[in-house]
Design an enzyme around this catalytic site. Structure first.
Site, PDB file in Angstrom:
ATOM      1  N   TRP A 131      -3.524   6.235  -0.850  1.00  0.00           N
ATOM      2  CA  TRP A 131      -4.756   7.013  -0.786  1.00  0.00           C
ATOM      3  C   TRP A 131      -5.284   7.428  -2.145  1.00  0.00           C
ATOM      4  CZ3 TRP A 131      -3.527  11.289  -3.403  1.00  0.00           C
ATOM      5  CH2 TRP A 131      -2.171  11.666  -3.425  1.00  0.00           C
ATOM      6  N   ASN A 132      -4.446   7.449  -3.200  1.00  0.00           N
ATOM      7  CA  ASN A 132      -4.862   8.158  -4.418  1.00  0.00           C
ATOM      8  C   ASN A 132      -5.955   7.450  -5.216  1.00  0.00           C
ATOM      9  OD1 ASN A 132      -2.949   6.202  -5.082  1.00  0.00           O
ATOM     10  ND2 ASN A 132      -2.097   7.384  -6.766  1.00  0.00           N
ATOM     11  N   LYS A 155      -3.747  -2.726   5.278  1.00  0.00           N
ATOM     12  CA  LYS A 155      -3.362  -1.487   5.945  1.00  0.00           C
ATOM     13  C   LYS A 155      -3.424  -0.392   4.881  1.00  0.00           C
ATOM     14  CE  LYS A 155      -0.161   1.835   7.125  1.00  0.00           C
ATOM     15  NZ  LYS A 155      -1.086   2.976   6.996  1.00  0.00           N
ATOM     16  N   HIS A 156      -4.420   0.484   5.015  1.00  0.00           N
ATOM     17  CA  HIS A 156      -4.602   1.539   4.027  1.00  0.00           C
ATOM     18  C   HIS A 156      -3.965   2.836   4.521  1.00  0.00           C
ATOM     19  CE1 HIS A 156      -6.245   3.039   0.356  1.00  0.00           C
ATOM     20  NE2 HIS A 156      -7.154   2.079   0.227  1.00  0.00           N
ATOM     21  N   GLY A 207       2.827   2.282  -3.296  1.00  0.00           N
ATOM     22  CA  GLY A 207       3.121   3.480  -2.511  1.00  0.00           C
ATOM     23  C   GLY A 207       4.461   4.080  -2.871  1.00  0.00           C
ATOM     24  N   GLU A 229       4.533  -1.723  -6.390  1.00  0.00           N
ATOM     25  CA  GLU A 229       4.231  -0.702  -7.399  1.00  0.00           C
ATOM     26  C   GLU A 229       4.528   0.636  -6.739  1.00  0.00           C
ATOM     27  OE1 GLU A 229       3.076   2.318  -8.996  1.00  0.00           O
ATOM     28  OE2 GLU A 229       1.018   1.737  -8.534  1.00  0.00           O
ATOM     29  N   CYS A 263       0.602   7.660 -10.016  1.00  0.00           N
ATOM     30  CA  CYS A 263       1.934   7.161 -10.383  1.00  0.00           C
ATOM     31  C   CYS A 263       2.129   7.163 -11.893  1.00  0.00           C
ATOM     32  CB  CYS A 263       2.147   5.756  -9.821  1.00  0.00           C
ATOM     33  SG  CYS A 263       2.170   5.674  -8.026  1.00  0.00           S
ATOM     34  N   GLU A 360      10.019  12.913  -8.669  1.00  0.00           N
ATOM     35  CA  GLU A 360       8.603  12.829  -9.019  1.00  0.00           C
ATOM     36  C   GLU A 360       7.818  13.943  -8.334  1.00  0.00           C
ATOM     37  OE1 GLU A 360       4.994   9.524  -9.083  1.00  0.00           O
ATOM     38  OE2 GLU A 360       6.577   9.367  -7.561  1.00  0.00           O
TER      39      GLU A 360
END
Length: 473
Positions: A131-132, A155-156, A207, A229, A263, A360
């Site tokens: 989503w970012n 697929k979001h 993700g 990623e 990220c 994180e």
């Protein structure tokens, strides 16, 4: 899984979407397979013209796209506008360069005849995106693979469905054939089913580690190629001769861009002791000047976080860090606004046993470390299970590059803000994933690099590969 747009500034449910049915998934897979067969005979140049039209259509609908992104996940409107333009830049770049990058490559060989490597599409790809950066994440996979000739199913994230559908619609409206990118509101079980389907030949995911493990597992069991990623704990190293005015100007932006939900945000600031106090004071001052508010208002400089849960999870992480000995030198106070705002926060005194050292924090929280030597700075930067990106500030950029080369990540920027351009490969190592997007490396991520050896007639004297050219008795 409920797909819905909930404005993180107003907390209003804007729109809900129905989940994809198994029949819709089956239709998308078959349409993609049929398009793959058509792409095989279509010149790359023709797809380049379409991709230029996609870039133009994105720019034509830029404000509408940016507004939808802001309402979906809270990004500052000005940042959303930048993301939209970057998508157009990526589309134009791959439209301009892919034909050359996909040309056959001659191979020098001692074999009889000539050899070359051709670059062919492999089939339908499954994209799982976060989503970012709801548009950029799509485009950096779509643009190179469209040029290759790989149709894609998307697929979001469940909280950015409007952005996902808008970008898919724009691509279709620009002239891309049906099936080039099909957005579906899929369940995780349907994603697994798609990856397992013989018509799908690869999967690209950006993700979480958890999502990456699930997709990689399904792909691995079915011998499908993947690119990943995942997360990052990027370091921002400040050497003792760095220009502190430049450091001050970049450091706060590097942590608060996209409300710190990136990220490649600088999450660990590793600062030499002789400039440490100055750095902390400058960062506090910069954090104190941001203005939370309506992200559609150009005067707002601090966006809300993307969801209520994201804000709550981040607060829990900060509380755990404090309980483990971290010191709050700024922030960690409530913001009296209805949206999902998190006050920019600075933590120090984080030791290796503190969860903040290894976990994180996906939001506007900076952890600052003091070091006394460059060797200590490098060792601390590498003391992470992640390896995505990083920044080094040094008085001399050549020396900064020497330090950067010793950091175990996929990307490092010296004396500058991190940024993304289509010609620069994007990706990491360790728990941050594998493979690259963008650049020629991204172009080749899902390509069949086919060897073709040509000879006018057989070479019966060639013993290579175990061929013994003897006449039968």
């Amino acid at each position: 899984m409920a797909y819905k747009t909930i404005n993180p500034y107003t907390n209003e449910v804007v729109k809900e979407y129905s989940n994809t049915t198994d029949q819709e998934l089956e239709e998308a897979l078959q349409i993609g397979k049929n398009l793959y067969e058509k792409f095989k005979t279509q010149p790359v140049k023709e797809r380049g013209k379409i991709l230029h039209d996609v870039a133009a259509k994105i720019r034509e609908q830029a404000d509408e796209l940016a507004r939808a992104c802001t309402i979906d996940m809270g990004k500052l409107f000005t940042e959303a506008q930048g993301e939209v333009e970057l998508c157009a830049i990526i589309a134009d770049w791959f439209a301009d360069h892919s034909e050359e990058m996909l040309k056959p490559e001659p191979v020098e060989t001692s074999a009889h005849g000539t050899a070359e490597i051709q670059h062919h599409a492999t089939g339908v790809l499954m994209m799982v995106e976060p989503w970012n950066f709801p548009y950029y994440q799509i485009m950096r996979v779509f643009a190179p693979n469209f040029m290759v000739g790989n149709p894609m199913i998307l697929k979001h994230a469940s909280n950015t469905p409007t952005s996902a559908q808008m970008m898919a619609d724009v691509i279709l409206e620009a002239g891309a054939p049906k099936g080039a990118l099909t957005n579906l509101f899929m369940t995780y079980d349907q994603v697994t089913a798609a990856i397992e389907d013989s018509r799908v030949q690869g999967a690209a995911l950006t993700g979480s580690e958890r999502g990456g493990e699930a997709v990689a597992s399904a792909a691995g069991k079915n011998l499908k190629k993947t690119t990943m990623e995942l997360g990052g704990m990027d370091s921002f190293i400040v050497l003792d001769d760095a220009n502190m005015d430049d450091v001050s100007n970049i450091a706060w932006r590097s942590r608060l861009y996209n409300a710190g939900q990136e990220c490649t945000s600088s999450k660990r600031f590793i600062v030499m002791e002789n400039v440490y106090d100055e750095f902390v004071e400058q960062l506090k001052e910069s954090f104190s000047k941001v203005k939370p508010g309506d992200p559609l208002d150009p005067k707002t400089t601090l966006a809300p976080m993307n969801t209520k849960k994201a804000k709550e999870d981040l607060q829990e992480q900060v509380d755990e860090a404090i309980n483990a000995g971290a010191k709050v030198v700024y922030g960690n106070e409530p913001i009296d606004l209805p949206g999902q705002f998190f006050m920019p926060t600075i933590l120090t005194n984080v030791d290796r046993d503190n969860p903040a050292h290894t976990t994180e924090m996906f939001g506007p929280v900076a952890v600052v470390y003091k070091v006394s030597t460059e060797e200590e700075a490098i060792e601390l930067a590498n003391d992470s299970s992640y390896g995505l990106g990083g920044i080094v500030f040094a008085g001399d950029s050549e020396h900064g590059a020497e330090v950067a080369s010793q950091i175990e990540t996929g990307m490092v920027f010296v004396n500058d803000f991190r940024y993304s351009l289509p010609e620069l490969p994007f990706g990491g190592v360790k728990r941050s994933g594998y493979g690259r997007e963008m650049n020629r490396l991204g172009q080749m991520a899902f390509v069949n690099e086919k060897l073709i050896v040509k000879a006018d007639r057989p070479d019966m004297n060639n013993l290579a590969g175990g061929l013994i050219a003897t006449d039968p008795e």
